[in-house]
Scaffold this active site. Structure first.
Site, PDB file in Angstrom:
ATOM      1  N   LYS A   1     -12.565  -3.036  -4.610  1.00  0.00           N
ATOM      2  CA  LYS A   1     -12.716  -1.564  -4.461  1.00  0.00           C
ATOM      3  C   LYS A   1     -11.666  -0.555  -4.979  1.00  0.00           C
ATOM      4  CE  LYS A   1     -17.206  -1.658  -3.605  1.00  0.00           C
ATOM      5  NZ  LYS A   1     -18.271  -1.165  -4.471  1.00  0.00           N
TER       6      LYS A   1
ATOM      7  N   LYS B   1       0.785  -1.224  -0.058  1.00  0.00           N
ATOM      8  CA  LYS B   1      -0.038   0.023   0.166  1.00  0.00           C
ATOM      9  C   LYS B   1       0.850   1.131  -0.082  1.00  0.00           C
ATOM     10  CE  LYS B   1      -4.112  -2.036   1.765  1.00  0.00           C
ATOM     11  NZ  LYS B   1      -5.127  -2.146   3.266  1.00  0.00           N
TER      12      LYS B   1
ATOM     13  N   LYS C   1      -7.836  -9.733  -8.793  1.00  0.00           N
ATOM     14  CA  LYS C   1      -9.174  -9.817  -7.771  1.00  0.00           C
ATOM     15  C   LYS C   1     -10.065  -8.640  -7.784  1.00  0.00           C
ATOM     16  CE  LYS C   1      -9.464 -10.605  -2.774  1.00  0.00           C
ATOM     17  NZ  LYS C   1      -8.837 -10.813  -1.482  1.00  0.00           N
TER      18      LYS C   1
END
Length: 334
Positions: A200, A114, A197
């Site tokens: 969102k 991230k 995958k």
């Protein structure tokens, strides 16, 4: 004989959960109510590791909670609550952070992934330490098991390490949790890029099917889902990822094995498969959407359910923190 206790959480970072959330977590959570002492929380403290608009976060927290109840979580069987309603979560996180090595925390793969997207300088300290808050979420409730997928195994190992470290240094305090491996959960891919995958954060709007989505929109997205040019309905992860993804969704929702669907649609083409799948999805999500809307129309009742869950969670969390404070040598309040 008491049931094993399980805890899991989900973030309120979207206006609706998607089909991957439903098949990978929510449906499993509902089933676990039959065999486990279940605790489920909407983890709004985890959500703020990335910037959130306050009004939007508040609304999405209610929407997330409403969907949990609408999907089948029974407030008489499960303890369902909002993470920030139980102040022991950040209190235990601080204690655990003080026995976590910096290098240990920096090796968490999700933080690396991230922070790499936005740059390490833009990543918050909260994003760096959120696996420790996740450990606190679990250890507060003496959870025996934690439902995990592959992307959460490392975080559960950290939780186990911290529990064992604390118990060794300060005496028996925490239950050391084990993994609950979710049975037969297939990865649900993006409808427009089935090699990734459904997510969102990674998918385009056209690649996601939301639980609360309008039925006509669901139908359009499935009819436009990426397949291939040979027209044969069969599962082949490497050669036919799009068709394989549609078959997985169909099989999971209809309760039919993929080989049975392959035989059923032999020679029928992709149009027939997509049309039928769209109705399966609409039929599965229609009742959940209706129950969610009903709950959101009565905010006071939804808030009452969450307050009752938080009260039960707080009793257990407070008892755990009392043990922690005593073991650590904190002066008790007068």
């Amino acid at each position: 004989m008491s049931r094993p206790r399980v805890l899991s959480g989900i973030q309120p970072t979207a206006d609706s959960f998607h089909i991957g959330n439903y098949l990978g977590a929510l449906r499993q959570w509902v089933a676990l109510q039959e065999t486990h002492d279940t605790f489920y929380c909407v983890v709004d403290l985890h959500a703020i590791t990335l910037p959130q608009e306050p009004a939007e976060l508040r609304a999405r927290t209610r929407v997330a909670a409403a969907q949990l109840f609408a999907a089948g979580l029974d407030p008489d069987s499960s303890t369902v609550f909002v993470q920030s309603h139980v102040p022991e979560h950040p209190a235990l996180e601080w204690v655990l952070a003080c026995i976590t090595g910096f290098g240990e925390a920096s090796r968490m793969i999700q933080f690396k992934d991230k922070s790499a997207k936005g740059g390490a300088d833009a990543a918050s300290v909260g994003l760096f330490t959120y696996p420790i808050l996740q450990a606190a979420d679990i250890l507060l409730y003496d959870a025996d098991q934690v439902p995990v997928g592959e992307d959460q195994r490392q975080h559960l190992e950290l939780t186990r390490d911290l529990a064992q470290r604390f118990n060794y240094r300060f005496g028996p305090t925490f239950v050391v949790p084990g993994p609950y491996i979710l049975p037969g959960v297939a990865k649900i891919g993006d409808l427009q890029d089935p090699t990734i995958k459904m997510s969102k954060s990674a998918s385009s709007p056209q690649g996601i099917i939301d639980i609360l989505e309008d039925p006509d929109s669901i139908r359009r997205k499935i009819m436009r889902a990426v397949t291939d040019t040979d027209g044969e309905v069969r599962a082949d992860e490497a050669a036919k990822p799009g068709v394989t993804n549609l078959l997985r969704i169909y099989a999971a929702l209809a309760g039919e094995p993929v080989p049975s669907l392959e035989r059923q649609y032999a020679g029928a083409g992709y149009g027939k498969l997509k049309k039928d799948l769209a109705e399966v999805v609409v039929d599965a999500f229609g009742p959940i959407r209706e129950r969610t809307e009903k709950l959101l129309a009565n905010e006071s009742e939804l808030d009452r359910l969450l307050a009752a869950g938080a009260e039960k969670a707080h009793r257990i969390a407070a008892a755990t923190m009392a043990r922690v404070r005593d073991r650590m040598g904190f002066l008790p309040p007068a």
